[in-house]
Design a protein around this motif. Structure first.
Motif, PDB file in Angstrom:
ATOM      1  N   ILE A 171       1.040 -24.821 -41.100  1.00 40.58           N
ATOM      2  CA  ILE A 171      -0.413 -24.895 -41.244  1.00 40.58           C
ATOM      3  C   ILE A 171      -0.955 -23.725 -42.050  1.00 40.58           C
ATOM      4  O   ILE A 171      -1.864 -23.875 -42.862  1.00 40.58           O
ATOM      5  N   GLY A 172      -0.408 -22.535 -41.839  1.00 37.10           N
ATOM      6  CA  GLY A 172      -0.917 -21.349 -42.512  1.00 37.10           C
ATOM      7  C   GLY A 172      -2.066 -20.706 -41.754  1.00 37.10           C
ATOM      8  O   GLY A 172      -2.200 -20.860 -40.532  1.00 37.10           O
ATOM      9  N   ALA A 173      -2.936 -19.999 -42.476  1.00 35.76           N
ATOM     10  CA  ALA A 173      -4.042 -19.262 -41.860  1.00 35.76           C
ATOM     11  C   ALA A 173      -5.162 -20.221 -41.481  1.00 35.76           C
ATOM     12  O   ALA A 173      -5.426 -21.194 -42.192  1.00 35.76           O
ATOM     13  N   VAL A 174      -5.846 -19.920 -40.367  1.00 35.65           N
ATOM     14  CA  VAL A 174      -6.907 -20.819 -39.904  1.00 35.65           C
ATOM     15  C   VAL A 174      -8.309 -20.243 -40.093  1.00 35.65           C
ATOM     16  O   VAL A 174      -9.291 -20.977 -40.035  1.00 35.65           O
ATOM     17  N   ASN A 175      -8.430 -18.946 -40.312  1.00 34.35           N
ATOM     18  CA  ASN A 175      -9.758 -18.346 -40.470  1.00 34.35           C
ATOM     19  C   ASN A 175     -10.118 -18.020 -41.918  1.00 34.35           C
ATOM     20  O   ASN A 175     -11.300 -17.965 -42.263  1.00 34.35           O
ATOM     21  N   TYR A 176      -9.109 -17.797 -42.762  1.00 32.07           N
ATOM     22  CA  TYR A 176      -9.359 -17.432 -44.156  1.00 32.07           C
ATOM     23  C   TYR A 176      -8.381 -18.158 -45.063  1.00 32.07           C
ATOM     24  O   TYR A 176      -7.244 -18.434 -44.682  1.00 32.07           O
ATOM     25  N   ASP A 177      -8.841 -18.446 -46.252  1.00 34.50           N
ATOM     26  CA  ASP A 177      -8.039 -19.142 -47.241  1.00 34.50           C
ATOM     27  C   ASP A 177      -7.152 -18.137 -47.962  1.00 34.50           C
ATOM     28  O   ASP A 177      -7.571 -17.484 -48.917  1.00 34.50           O
ATOM     29  N   PHE A 178      -5.890 -18.006 -47.510  1.00 35.03           N
ATOM     30  CA  PHE A 178      -4.971 -17.038 -48.106  1.00 35.03           C
ATOM     31  C   PHE A 178      -4.564 -17.438 -49.515  1.00 35.03           C
ATOM     32  O   PHE A 178      -4.133 -16.599 -50.298  1.00 35.03           O
ATOM     33  N   PHE A 179      -4.673 -18.738 -49.859  1.00 35.30           N
ATOM     34  CA  PHE A 179      -4.346 -19.136 -51.227  1.00 35.30           C
ATOM     35  C   PHE A 179      -5.296 -18.465 -52.211  1.00 35.30           C
ATOM     36  O   PHE A 179      -4.939 -18.167 -53.339  1.00 35.30           O
ATOM     37  N   GLU A 180      -6.532 -18.239 -51.764  1.00 30.55           N
ATOM     38  CA  GLU A 180      -7.535 -17.595 -52.607  1.00 30.55           C
ATOM     39  C   GLU A 180      -7.614 -16.128 -52.211  1.00 30.55           C
ATOM     40  O   GLU A 180      -8.568 -15.663 -51.616  1.00 30.55           O
ATOM     41  N   THR A 181      -6.579 -15.376 -52.539  1.00 31.66           N
ATOM     42  CA  THR A 181      -6.418 -14.034 -51.991  1.00 31.66           C
ATOM     43  C   THR A 181      -7.540 -13.081 -52.365  1.00 31.66           C
ATOM     44  O   THR A 181      -7.791 -12.114 -51.659  1.00 31.66           O
ATOM     45  N   TYR A 182      -8.220 -13.333 -53.485  1.00 29.41           N
ATOM     46  CA  TYR A 182      -9.259 -12.386 -53.875  1.00 29.41           C
ATOM     47  C   TYR A 182     -10.461 -12.445 -52.952  1.00 29.41           C
ATOM     48  O   TYR A 182     -11.284 -11.546 -52.956  1.00 29.41           O
ATOM     49  N   GLN A 183     -10.582 -13.494 -52.103  1.00 33.81           N
ATOM     50  CA  GLN A 183     -11.691 -13.508 -51.152  1.00 33.81           C
ATOM     51  C   GLN A 183     -11.497 -12.451 -50.068  1.00 33.81           C
ATOM     52  O   GLN A 183     -12.421 -12.123 -49.343  1.00 33.81           O
ATOM     53  N   LEU A 184     -10.288 -11.913 -49.941  1.00 33.95           N
ATOM     54  CA  LEU A 184     -10.055 -10.851 -48.967  1.00 33.95           C
ATOM     55  C   LEU A 184     -10.402  -9.481 -49.520  1.00 33.95           C
ATOM     56  O   LEU A 184     -10.244  -8.483 -48.847  1.00 33.95           O
ATOM     57  N   CYS A 185     -10.850  -9.422 -50.763  1.00 34.27           N
ATOM     58  CA  CYS A 185     -11.304  -8.164 -51.357  1.00 34.27           C
ATOM     59  C   CYS A 185     -12.812  -8.051 -51.159  1.00 34.27           C
ATOM     60  O   CYS A 185     -13.560  -8.842 -51.725  1.00 34.27           O
ATOM     61  N   PRO A 186     -13.292  -7.118 -50.357  1.00 31.63           N
ATOM     62  CA  PRO A 186     -14.715  -7.087 -50.032  1.00 31.63           C
ATOM     63  C   PRO A 186     -15.581  -6.661 -51.202  1.00 31.63           C
ATOM     64  O   PRO A 186     -15.176  -5.857 -52.041  1.00 31.63           O
ATOM     65  N   ALA A 188     -16.589  -7.959 -53.927  1.00 30.15           N
ATOM     66  CA  ALA A 188     -16.287  -8.249 -55.333  1.00 30.15           C
ATOM     67  C   ALA A 188     -17.489  -8.934 -55.954  1.00 30.15           C
ATOM     68  O   ALA A 188     -17.988  -9.912 -55.439  1.00 30.15           O
ATOM     69  N   SER A 189     -17.969  -8.385 -57.052  1.00 28.71           N
ATOM     70  CA  SER A 189     -19.156  -8.933 -57.686  1.00 28.71           C
ATOM     71  C   SER A 189     -18.917 -10.368 -58.131  1.00 28.71           C
ATOM     72  O   SER A 189     -18.026 -10.640 -58.929  1.00 28.71           O
ATOM     73  N   ASP A 190     -19.714 -11.302 -57.575  1.00 31.63           N
ATOM     74  CA  ASP A 190     -19.599 -12.719 -57.900  1.00 31.63           C
ATOM     75  C   ASP A 190     -18.207 -13.279 -57.626  1.00 31.63           C
ATOM     76  O   ASP A 190     -17.771 -14.231 -58.251  1.00 31.63           O
ATOM     77  N   GLY A 191     -17.472 -12.693 -56.677  1.00 35.94           N
ATOM     78  CA  GLY A 191     -16.156 -13.205 -56.340  1.00 35.94           C
ATOM     79  C   GLY A 191     -16.251 -14.498 -55.559  1.00 35.94           C
ATOM     80  O   GLY A 191     -17.075 -14.635 -54.670  1.00 35.94           O
ATOM     81  N   ASN A 192     -15.404 -15.486 -55.893  1.00 36.92           N
ATOM     82  CA  ASN A 192     -15.372 -16.722 -55.127  1.00 36.92           C
ATOM     83  C   ASN A 192     -14.839 -16.452 -53.736  1.00 36.92           C
ATOM     84  O   ASN A 192     -14.022 -15.563 -53.531  1.00 36.92           O
ATOM     85  N   THR A 193     -15.278 -17.248 -52.765  1.00 40.52           N
ATOM     86  CA  THR A 193     -14.955 -16.939 -51.384  1.00 40.52           C
ATOM     87  C   THR A 193     -14.390 -18.146 -50.669  1.00 40.52           C
ATOM     88  O   THR A 193     -15.035 -19.171 -50.578  1.00 40.52           O
ATOM     89  N   GLY A 194     -13.172 -18.010 -50.158  1.00 43.84           N
ATOM     90  CA  GLY A 194     -12.584 -19.027 -49.307  1.00 43.84           C
ATOM     91  C   GLY A 194     -12.971 -18.795 -47.867  1.00 43.84           C
ATOM     92  O   GLY A 194     -13.220 -17.666 -47.450  1.00 43.84           O
ATOM     93  N   GLY A 195     -13.014 -19.864 -47.080  1.00 46.28           N
ATOM     94  CA  GLY A 195     -13.436 -19.747 -45.693  1.00 46.28           C
ATOM     95  C   GLY A 195     -12.420 -20.333 -44.734  1.00 46.28           C
ATOM     96  O   GLY A 195     -11.218 -20.341 -44.995  1.00 46.28           O
ATOM     97  N   THR A 196     -12.908 -20.863 -43.614  1.00 48.38           N
ATOM     98  CA  THR A 196     -12.051 -21.332 -42.540  1.00 48.38           C
ATOM     99  C   THR A 196     -11.390 -22.658 -42.885  1.00 48.38           C
ATOM    100  O   THR A 196     -11.842 -23.415 -43.735  1.00 48.38           O
ATOM    101  N   LEU A 197     -10.313 -22.941 -42.154  1.00 46.47           N
ATOM    102  CA  LEU A 197      -9.594 -24.201 -42.326  1.00 46.47           C
ATOM    103  C   LEU A 197     -10.403 -25.337 -41.711  1.00 46.47           C
ATOM    104  O   LEU A 197     -10.739 -25.306 -40.533  1.00 46.47           O
TER     105      LEU A 197
END
Length: 303
Positions: A171-186, A188-197
């Motif tokens: 299943i992978g991560a359930v709270n954050y989209d690890f495929f979109e790793t840059y969303q874990l960088c706080p 980030a100007s206009d950074g795209n953001t992945g969310g929950t599963l």
């Protein structure tokens, strides 16, 4: 994890221990919110294998990201991600440097750590994952290992933000989209953001935590007369946001972070209102002002 247990108990499939990643039919749906956008979704689907460097067999995950973006309408991105698995570790292929970067390590025990691949955004640095607990869970007849982790994300200025998640085999991560790793960088100007599963499914498991293709085309709608009724300043701001309302009309106010989480909600009938966001970390927020006749959402930046 309790929420996932309750949800999965509704399904009655019965299978034994199986492949730990990218089983046939594997499909993920995560929430996705681009800058200026209402909440949409990211869909990832295992479509087969691809060989790189002549001998490395990777899993190909095609993706579609879709959301409604204020001012520009519906936006859709498509592409693919390559993962590689060996010895219970899932790697993501980084095409920019041709490295295999650790995504999930299911060999890990409490105290183990790994580093996520850096973002393509210049404002982000590497994020660190730290395992705090491990265990197993029967999910619809299949025994899956889980990792409870803390994630420490960094931007290029050294500013950090901490997250927690639970990662399951298959299943992978359930709270954050690890495929979109840059969303874990706080911040980030206009950074795209992945969310929950939202959903995960394969030929044996079917988990629905929310509407799979959640898509809200009016979530950030701006009506034509709203600019004349509401005014938010200053932007950027440090601690307080000022809101001016014409004619003292009743107003509902909602502030969300880039994950779509509501951090402040209040109402007022005053012509002038101050929002105290001193307790929030620097970054991007979305302020929605609404009355019975009009609605306006404004992106603001806290310094």
């Amino acid at each position: 994890m309790k929420k996932l247990i309750l949800i999965t108990s509704l399904f009655l499939s019965h299978f034994g221990k199986a492949q730990f990643w990218c089983t046939p039919g594997a499909t993920w749906h995560y929430k996705w919110q681009p800058a200026f956008g209402a909440m949409g979704y990211s869909k990832y689907q295992f479509t087969g294998t691809t060989t790189i460097s002549g001998s490395i067999t990777c899993q190909n995950l095609s993706y579609e990201r879709k959301a409604h973006v204020m001012f520009t309408g519906i936006t859709t991105f498509t592409g693919n991600i390559l993962t590689y698995t060996a010895n219970q570790v899932v790697y993501r292929y980084n095409s920019s440097n041709m490295n295999l970067d650790t995504l999930y390590n299911f060999n890990a025990v409490a105290g183990d750590k790994w580093t996520l691949s850096p973002s393509n955004y210049s404002t982000c640095a590497k994020s660190k994952v730290s395992v705090v607990a491990t265990g197993t869970q029967n999910v619809q007849g299949t025994t899956l290992k889980w990792l409870k982790v803390n994630i420490l994300g960094f931007n290029s200025s050294g500013i950090s933000n901490a997250y927690t998640d639970t990662i399951y085999e298959r299943i992978g991560a359930v709270n954050y989209d690890f495929f979109e790793t840059y969303q874990l960088c706080p911040h980030a100007s206009d950074g795209n953001t992945g969310g929950t599963l939202n959903c995960y499914s394969d030929q044996q498991i079917s988990i629905v935590r929310s509407t799979c293709n959640y898509f809200n085309p009016v979530g950030l709608e701006m009506l034509s007369n709203s600019d004349d009724l509401f005014h938010i300043f200053p932007n950027p701001f440090n601690e307080l946001l000022n809101i001016e309302v014409k004619e003292g009309i009743g107003l509902a106010i909602e502030v969300k972070n880039t994950l779509g989480q509501i951090i402040l909600k209040q109402s007022t009938v005053d012509n002038q209102t101050k929002l105290d966001l001193n307790a929030q970390v620097p970054g991007i927020y979305f302020v929605t002002l609404k009355n019975t006749h009009s609605q306006k959402t404004v992106k603001v930046l806290k310094r």
